[in-house]
Enzyme design. Structure first.
Site, mmCIF file in Angstrom:
data_model
loop_
_atom_site.group_PDB
_atom_site.id
_atom_site.type_symbol
_atom_site.label_atom_id
_atom_site.label_comp_id
_atom_site.label_asym_id
_atom_site.label_seq_id
_atom_site.Cartn_x
_atom_site.Cartn_y
_atom_site.Cartn_z
ATOM 1 N N LYS A 17 -3.707 2.126 -1.594
ATOM 2 C CA LYS A 17 -4.109 1.463 -2.675
ATOM 3 C C LYS A 17 -5.369 0.446 -2.187
ATOM 4 O O LYS A 17 -6.617 0.668 -3.004
ATOM 5 C CB LYS A 17 -3.192 0.438 -2.972
ATOM 6 C CG LYS A 17 -1.777 1.021 -3.483
ATOM 7 C CD LYS A 17 -0.880 -0.074 -3.869
ATOM 8 C CE LYS A 17 -0.368 -0.940 -2.724
ATOM 9 N NZ LYS A 17 0.582 -0.138 -1.719
ATOM 10 N N ARG A 93 5.011 -5.602 -9.339
ATOM 11 C CA ARG A 93 6.007 -4.799 -8.506
ATOM 12 C C ARG A 93 7.203 -4.761 -9.132
ATOM 13 O O ARG A 93 8.283 -4.352 -8.541
ATOM 14 C CB ARG A 93 5.929 -5.403 -7.267
ATOM 15 C CG ARG A 93 4.986 -4.837 -6.316
ATOM 16 C CD ARG A 93 4.704 -5.575 -5.146
ATOM 17 N NE ARG A 93 4.572 -4.810 -3.785
ATOM 18 C CZ ARG A 93 3.434 -4.773 -3.374
ATOM 19 N NH1 ARG A 93 2.284 -5.503 -3.559
ATOM 20 N NH2 ARG A 93 3.300 -3.974 -2.076
HETATM 21 P P1 AP5 Z 1 -3.920 1.332 2.869
HETATM 22 O O1 AP5 Z 1 -5.225 1.616 1.906
HETATM 23 O O2 AP5 Z 1 -4.096 0.002 3.602
HETATM 24 O O3 AP5 Z 1 -2.627 1.381 2.042
HETATM 25 P P2 AP5 Z 1 -2.266 0.491 0.861
HETATM 26 O O4 AP5 Z 1 -1.393 1.262 0.009
HETATM 27 O O5 AP5 Z 1 -2.946 -0.865 0.340
HETATM 28 O O6 AP5 Z 1 -0.848 -0.330 1.863
HETATM 29 P P3 AP5 Z 1 -0.160 -1.627 2.023
HETATM 30 O O7 AP5 Z 1 0.524 -2.064 3.319
HETATM 31 O O8 AP5 Z 1 -1.443 -2.750 1.900
HETATM 32 O O9 AP5 Z 1 0.599 -1.733 0.692
HETATM 33 P P4 AP5 Z 1 1.943 -2.722 0.516
HETATM 34 O O10 AP5 Z 1 2.250 -2.454 -0.972
HETATM 35 O O11 AP5 Z 1 2.900 -2.595 1.549
HETATM 36 O O12 AP5 Z 1 1.063 -3.934 0.934
HETATM 37 P P5 AP5 Z 1 0.668 -5.405 0.146
HETATM 38 O O13 AP5 Z 1 -0.593 -5.991 1.014
HETATM 39 O O14 AP5 Z 1 0.173 -5.027 -1.166
HETATM 40 O O15 AP5 Z 1 -4.126 2.564 3.864
HETATM 41 C C1 AP5 Z 1 -3.052 2.419 4.859
HETATM 42 C C2 AP5 Z 1 -3.581 3.180 6.190
HETATM 43 O O16 AP5 Z 1 -3.531 4.561 5.785
HETATM 44 C C3 AP5 Z 1 -5.165 2.662 6.469
HETATM 45 O O17 AP5 Z 1 -4.999 2.523 7.858
HETATM 46 C C4 AP5 Z 1 -6.046 3.588 5.802
HETATM 47 O O18 AP5 Z 1 -6.942 3.863 6.694
HETATM 48 C C5 AP5 Z 1 -4.838 4.959 6.001
HETATM 49 N N1 AP5 Z 1 -5.302 5.853 4.833
HETATM 50 C C6 AP5 Z 1 -5.387 5.370 3.448
HETATM 51 N N2 AP5 Z 1 -5.683 6.469 2.589
HETATM 52 C C7 AP5 Z 1 -5.580 7.717 3.562
HETATM 53 C C8 AP5 Z 1 -5.668 8.960 3.048
HETATM 54 N N3 AP5 Z 1 -5.777 9.283 1.929
HETATM 55 N N4 AP5 Z 1 -5.610 9.781 4.159
HETATM 56 C C9 AP5 Z 1 -5.223 9.514 5.517
HETATM 57 N N5 AP5 Z 1 -5.131 8.041 5.910
HETATM 58 C C10 AP5 Z 1 -5.238 7.003 4.923
HETATM 59 O O19 AP5 Z 1 1.561 -6.226 0.261
HETATM 60 C C11 AP5 Z 1 2.338 -6.930 1.344
HETATM 61 C C12 AP5 Z 1 3.334 -7.837 0.826
HETATM 62 O O20 AP5 Z 1 2.959 -8.897 0.225
HETATM 63 C C13 AP5 Z 1 4.656 -7.186 -0.043
HETATM 64 O O21 AP5 Z 1 5.483 -6.532 1.245
HETATM 65 C C14 AP5 Z 1 5.300 -8.382 -0.283
HETATM 66 O O22 AP5 Z 1 5.975 -8.981 0.455
HETATM 67 C C15 AP5 Z 1 4.032 -9.252 -0.685
HETATM 68 N N6 AP5 Z 1 3.649 -8.836 -2.326
HETATM 69 C C16 AP5 Z 1 2.428 -8.372 -2.478
HETATM 70 N N7 AP5 Z 1 2.273 -8.359 -3.760
HETATM 71 C C17 AP5 Z 1 3.429 -8.655 -4.250
HETATM 72 C C18 AP5 Z 1 3.902 -8.749 -5.610
HETATM 73 N N8 AP5 Z 1 3.354 -8.269 -6.727
HETATM 74 N N9 AP5 Z 1 5.459 -9.284 -5.735
HETATM 75 C C19 AP5 Z 1 5.860 -9.452 -4.649
HETATM 76 N N10 AP5 Z 1 5.677 -9.653 -3.607
HETATM 77 C C20 AP5 Z 1 4.384 -9.116 -3.090
HETATM 78 MG MG MG Z 2 -2.970 -2.838 0.470
#
Ligand code: AP5
Ligand code: MG
Length: 223
Positions: A17, A93
């Site tokens: 994402k 979410r």
């Molecule tokens: P990356 O692009 O960083 O992946 P991502 O989908 O953004 O993963 P996140 O870990 O950020 O998602 P998440 O939903 O767990 O975390 P968030 O910060 O939203 O890519 C990941 C890796 O893969 C990188 O190293 C990249 O280089 C590599 N990569 C990417 N694309 C690739 C490809 N096509 N091929 C190969 N490699 C690739 O949320 C964190 C926490 O915040 C949640 O757990 C929760 O506690 C809280 N939170 C956030 N939003 C809410 C909400 N709406 N409600 C309640 N709690 C929330």
């Molecule tokens: Mg992310």
């Protein structure tokens, strides 16, 4: 044809994402609103929201809806969103959050015009999450093997030291995936009759994933 892009990107932890959001923002100038990034900034500044959110995030659990919705609403009503459109990353979410978002978007008269749903083989996610490194200052996302910086541990953009997120471990990932499957994936049912949904194979390389997304966005802007 749409005049403004109001987008949502969905997908489990590590689906890409943030990586795709950076590309979309660069090409289409929409405001990127990542609730995860907003929470991490709040934690690092030790704001009241940050203090409340920290233990949930560290365990991989969802932050309660009322905290999250208030954070997003405060940001969505700002004037840059009205001018440039938005890309929501990581919100909504839960069904509750999706309902709250519908109310906010009605109020600000900015209907959603596309949901990008990143589908990925869960087996790929441990490696993506454990190899991810990020820049604390500019947020650029790297991977130690798939997308390494030019100099190990240093951001190409601003020379800052890279860090590993506190929730980026195998145990935390398991909880995040379980939360996604139980609470977030069902949201697609909420949207399926009202909003255009683009399913994307996010197991492919980042540029291939982006090619599918941009071709759909171009058709929204031009047809
Ligand atoms: P990356 O692009 O960083 O992946 P991502 O989908 O953004 O993963 P996140 O870990 O950020 O998602 P998440 O939903 O767990 O975390 P968030 O910060 O939203 O890519 C990941 C890796 O893969 C990188 O190293 C990249 O280089 C590599 N990569 C990417 N694309 C690739 C490809 N096509 N091929 C190969 N490699 C690739 O949320 C964190 C926490 O915040 C949640 O757990 C929760 O506690 C809280 N939170 C956030 N939003 C809410 C909400 N709406 N409600 C309640 N709690 C929330
Ligand atoms: Mg992310």
């Amino acid at each position: 044809m749409v005049s403004k892009l109001n987008l949502l990107i969905m997908g489990p932890a590590g689906s890409g994402k943030g990586t795709q959001s950076a590309k979309i923002t660069e090409d289409y100038n929409v405001v990127h609103l990542s609730t995860g990034d907003m929470f991490r900034a709040a934690i690092s500044n030790q704001t009241p929201v940050g203090v409340q959110a920290q233990s949930f995030i560290d365990q991989g659990l969802l932050v309660p809806d009322e905290i999250t919705v208030a954070l997003v609403e405060e940001r969505l009503v700002q004037s840059d969103v009205k001018e440039r459109g938005f890309l929501l990353d990581g919100f909504p979410r839960t069904i509750n959050q999706a309902e709250a978002l519908s109310t906010i978007l009605e109020k600000i008269e900015m209907p959603l015009n596309l949901i990008i749903d990143l589908k990925v083989d869960e087996k790929l996610l441990v490696d993506r999450i454990s190899g991810r490194r990020m820049c604390k200052k500019c947020g650029t996302i790297y991977h130690i093997t798939n997308n390494p910086p030019k100099v190990e541990g240093i951001c190409d953009v601003d020379g800052e030291t890279l860090y590993q997120r506190s929730d980026d471990n195998e145990e935390g990932l398991k909880v995040r995936l379980a939360e996604y499957n139980a609470s977030t994936a069902p949201i697609m049912g909420y949207y399926k009759d009202s909003t255009d949904i683009l399913d994307v194979d996010a197991s492919l390389a980042p540029d291939q994933v982006f090619a599918s997304i941009s071709s759909k966005i171009e058709s929204l802007l031009n047809d």
